[in-house]
Write a protein that holds these residues in place. Structure first.
Motif, mmCIF file in Angstrom:
data_model
loop_
_atom_site.group_PDB
_atom_site.id
_atom_site.type_symbol
_atom_site.label_atom_id
_atom_site.label_comp_id
_atom_site.label_asym_id
_atom_site.label_seq_id
_atom_site.Cartn_x
_atom_site.Cartn_y
_atom_site.Cartn_z
ATOM 1 N N LYS A 5 10.975 11.380 -0.050
ATOM 2 C CA LYS A 5 12.078 11.008 -0.935
ATOM 3 C C LYS A 5 11.853 11.428 -2.386
ATOM 4 N N LEU A 92 9.933 7.583 3.234
ATOM 5 C CA LEU A 92 10.669 6.551 3.958
ATOM 6 C C LEU A 92 11.373 7.187 5.157
ATOM 7 N N PRO A 93 10.747 7.092 6.351
ATOM 8 C CA PRO A 93 9.408 6.577 6.618
ATOM 9 C C PRO A 93 8.358 7.660 6.408
#
Length: 241
Positions: A5, A92-93
């Motif tokens: 991310k 994430l994740p």
């Protein structure tokens, strides 16, 4: 959605920004880079820092920086001044599967696979990568080794691919990322590759780097200008002869 991310730059860990790689203009003023698309391109001139950052991401993922995954035992040449030392990757994740594919060191990786013996060829099309053309071996690796949830880092893959095979690569990327299982970060000069729909493009020709539209890239503009006005461009280019 992308697994990776954000990349945060921890500049407080750097004693001096006046030495490489901390003095790269496109990077030395940046705090974070965000990833929202499954496919992101790093573009810019040679020496602009895109491959350096891609390598640092690979190191933080635990990949061999000469190419490969977390399981590759190919010897790395990593010094204490690596950019990876100041990066924090936000996931994430978190995924551990993935691969770094570098055109520059692909020969070394192919030799490493040979050293493992013929049983290793199953994941690479059933034969030595050295027994295939450069372009064939690239695509063979992509088609046989990539898959499932993972992050895939490609450093100038067009170096081994004809324009037609670059289109094949686009299709492979689409097949892998369309269901949200694969994330790609690609350093490239190819206007064919960076045309991938809905991809994010970061230009390293700015300080700090900025996100740009496809039509704003120099690669697109120069290629389009040349193809539309080939004779004029060549006349101006050779005007001093």
């Amino acid at each position: 959605m992308a697994y990776l991310k954000e990349i945060r730059f921890n500049w407080d860990k750097v004693e001096s920004r006046n030495r490489y790689p901390f003095d790269i203009p496109s990077l030395k003023r940046i705090k974070s880079i965000y990833f929202k698309s499954n496919v992101t391109f790093f573009v810019g001139e040679n020496g602009s820092g895109k491959s350096t950052l891609l390598e640092a991401i690979a190191q933080n993922c635990g990949f061999c920086v000469k190419g490969g995954s977390r399981n590759s035992l190919l010897t790395d040449d990593v010094d204490d001044l690596s950019l990876s030392s100041i990066l924090t990757l936000a996931w994430l994740p978190k995924v551990s599967n993935g691969f770094l594919l570098r055109a520059e060191t692909f020969y070394d990786y192919a030799s490493y696979i040979d050293s493992l013996g013929p049983e290793a060829y199953a994941s690479y099309g059933g034969k030595s990568l050295h027994m295939q053309s450069h372009g064939e071996s690239f695509l063979s690796l992509l088609q046989n080794r990539f898959g499932g949830k993972g992050i895939y880092l490609l450093d100038e893959p067009e170096a081994a691919l004809s324009p037609q095979r670059q289109l094949v690569l686009l299709r492979i990327i689409r097949q892998l990322e369309k269901d949200g299982k694969a994330q790609f970060i690609i350093a490239t000069h190819s206007p064919i590759l960076m045309a991938y729909p809905d991809a994010d493009i970061y230009s390293f020709d700015h300080s700090p780097i900025i996100k740009v539209q496809y039509e704003e890239t120099e690669h697109y503009q120069v290629t389009r200008g040349f193809l539309n006005n080939r004779d004029k461009v060549l006349e101006e280019l050779f005007s001093d002869d």
